[in-house]
Design a protein around this motif. Structure first.
Motif, mmCIF file in Angstrom:
data_model
loop_
_atom_site.group_PDB
_atom_site.id
_atom_site.type_symbol
_atom_site.label_atom_id
_atom_site.label_comp_id
_atom_site.label_asym_id
_atom_site.label_seq_id
_atom_site.Cartn_x
_atom_site.Cartn_y
_atom_site.Cartn_z
ATOM 1 N N TYR A 217 41.676 -1.137 36.897
ATOM 2 C CA TYR A 217 42.523 -1.411 35.740
ATOM 3 C C TYR A 217 43.839 -2.054 36.189
ATOM 4 O O TYR A 217 44.314 -3.041 35.610
ATOM 5 C CB TYR A 217 42.785 -0.109 34.984
ATOM 6 N N LEU B 216 45.443 -5.705 35.251
ATOM 7 C CA LEU B 216 46.801 -5.850 34.725
ATOM 8 C C LEU B 216 47.626 -6.788 35.601
ATOM 9 O O LEU B 216 48.389 -7.625 35.089
ATOM 10 C CB LEU B 216 47.481 -4.487 34.637
ATOM 11 N N GLU C 299 47.152 -10.377 34.986
ATOM 12 C CA GLU C 299 47.796 -10.856 33.762
ATOM 13 C C GLU C 299 49.319 -10.689 33.811
ATOM 14 O O GLU C 299 49.995 -10.851 32.796
ATOM 15 C CB GLU C 299 47.225 -10.104 32.553
ATOM 16 N N GLN C 300 49.825 -10.383 35.012
ATOM 17 C CA GLN C 300 51.263 -10.230 35.241
ATOM 18 C C GLN C 300 51.885 -9.138 34.356
ATOM 19 O O GLN C 300 53.055 -9.218 33.976
ATOM 20 C CB GLN C 300 51.987 -11.568 35.038
ATOM 21 N N ARG C 301 51.103 -8.119 34.086
ATOM 22 C CA ARG C 301 51.595 -6.994 33.274
ATOM 23 C C ARG C 301 52.091 -5.907 34.238
ATOM 24 O O ARG C 301 51.546 -4.822 34.350
ATOM 25 C CB ARG C 301 50.490 -6.507 32.348
ATOM 26 N N TYR C 302 53.170 -6.258 34.931
ATOM 27 C CA TYR C 302 53.612 -5.447 36.065
ATOM 28 C C TYR C 302 54.140 -4.070 35.656
ATOM 29 O O TYR C 302 53.882 -3.082 36.348
ATOM 30 C CB TYR C 302 54.680 -6.208 36.857
ATOM 31 N N GLN C 303 54.877 -3.997 34.583
ATOM 32 C CA GLN C 303 55.428 -2.710 34.177
ATOM 33 C C GLN C 303 54.323 -1.729 33.815
ATOM 34 O O GLN C 303 54.427 -0.526 34.083
ATOM 35 C CB GLN C 303 56.387 -2.875 33.004
ATOM 36 N N GLN C 304 53.251 -2.227 33.243
ATOM 37 C CA GLN C 304 52.125 -1.354 32.918
ATOM 38 C C GLN C 304 51.466 -0.819 34.183
ATOM 39 O O GLN C 304 50.974 0.311 34.205
ATOM 40 C CB GLN C 304 51.103 -2.109 32.062
ATOM 41 N N ASP D 245 53.725 2.007 35.318
ATOM 42 C CA ASP D 245 53.526 3.169 34.446
ATOM 43 C C ASP D 245 52.200 3.867 34.744
ATOM 44 O O ASP D 245 52.107 5.101 34.695
ATOM 45 C CB ASP D 245 53.553 2.734 32.981
ATOM 46 N N ALA E 15 53.521 -4.887 42.166
ATOM 47 C CA ALA E 15 54.174 -4.915 40.857
ATOM 48 C C ALA E 15 55.685 -4.745 40.998
ATOM 49 O O ALA E 15 56.468 -5.427 40.318
ATOM 50 C CB ALA E 15 53.602 -3.818 39.963
#
Length: 229
Positions: free
Chosen positions: A87, A91, A94-99, A102, A120
Motif C-alpha cells: 500500500y 501511495l 502517486e506522491q502521496r507522501y503524508q499518507q 501516517d 516519504a
C-alpha cells in the motif's frame, strides 16, 4: 475418481497465478484468481489475504491502480496489519507522501517501513526524515557486517531515492540482480541505470522481460522513458 480433487486448493491456485503473471500469462492468471476469490468458500484468513496481495500486485502490474487499491483494502479488511508495504509503495508512486507517513509511523521497528518513511520524509522535508534515514542506514550496515546480503534491493532503493547517489545505487542493483529477479529487482535496476545515465547497464532486465514475455506497466514506464530521452 473424486472430481473435487481436480480443483486446485486456494494456496495452489494463488501460487500458480503468481508464477503465470510473470511468464506471459498475466491477464488469464489475474482473471482466474479474481474469479476464484469472489466465489471461494471457507478460505482461511491468511490465505485470503495472500490471494488479495497477489491480486493487488497483478492489478498494479496491469496498470490498474484502482483495482490494486481495492484488493489492498480487501486484504486490510481481513488483517489490518498486512499489505502495508505494498500500500505504501502504491501511495509513493502517486506522491502521496503524508499518507505514507501516517500509515507507517507506528511501525518503525520494521526495516521496510523505515525505508518508505525515509523516502516519504525526504520528499516532505519532514522533521523526522534524517532520523528515519539514519536508522535505516544503520540497520542495513549492521546486517551487511553480519554477512546478510538480502537487503541489497532495499539499500539500492534507499541510495537512489533518499541519498540521491544513482551510480552507487546502480552498483548495488546490479549485484542484487545476480541474486534476485523479481519485478521489484527489475524496477530498481532500470531506475538506477536511467538515473545514472547508463541505460545499457539494465540490458539484462530488458532481455529477461523479452525472454519471459513479461508484461508490467511499471517496468514499461521506465523503459518507455529511456526511449523518450
Amino acid at each position: 475418481r473424486n472430481a473435487g480433487n481436480l480443483v486446485p486448493s486456494a494456496p495452489a491456485l494463488t501460487c500458480q497465478a503468481g508464477v503465470q503473471a510473470l511468464s506471459g500469462q498475466l491477464e488469464p492468471a489475474y482473471e482466474k484468481l479474481a474469479r476464484y476469490a469472489r466465489v471461494a468458500p471457507d478460505v482461511a484468513p491468511d490465505t485470503a489475504v495472500w490471494m488479495q496481495t497477489r491480486l493487488a500486485e497483478m492489478a498494479w502490474q496491469r496498470g490498474d491502480k484502482h483495482a490494486a487499491l481495492a484488493h489492498i483494502q480487501a486484504g486490510r479488511d481481513l488483517q489490518p496489519e498486512d499489505l502495508q508495504l505494498l500500500y505504501a509503495d502504491l501511495l509513493l508512486s502517486e506522491q502521496r507522501y503524508q499518507q505514507v507517513v501516517d500509515l507507517l509511523e507506528a511501525h518503525q521497528d520494521r526495516d521496510g517501513a523505515l525505508l518508505r518513511l525515509a523516502i516519504a520524509g525526504a520528499a516532505l522535508n519532514d522533521a523526522d526524515a534524517r532520523r528515519w534515514a539514519d536508522q535505516f542506514r544503520d540497520r542495513i550496515r549492521a546486517a551487511e557486517q553480519g554477512g546478510d546480503q538480502t537487503h541489497l534491493r532495499e539499500f539500492a532503493r534507499f541510495t537512489l531515492e533518499v541519498e540521491r547517489q544513482p551510480e552507487r545505487a546502480l552498483e548495488m542493483a546490479t549485484l542484487n540482480w545476480q541474486r534476485q529477479k523479481e519485478p521489484a529487482d527489475m524496477h530498481i535496476l532500470l531506475a538506477a541505470a536511467g538515473a545514472a545515465g547508463d541505460p545499457g547497464a539494465a540490458q539484462p532486465v530488458r532481455d529477461f522481460i523479452h525472454a519471459n514475455q513479461l508484461r508490467d506497466a511499471r517496468l514499461d514506464a521506465l523503459i518507455d522513458g529511456e526511449g523518450a530521452k
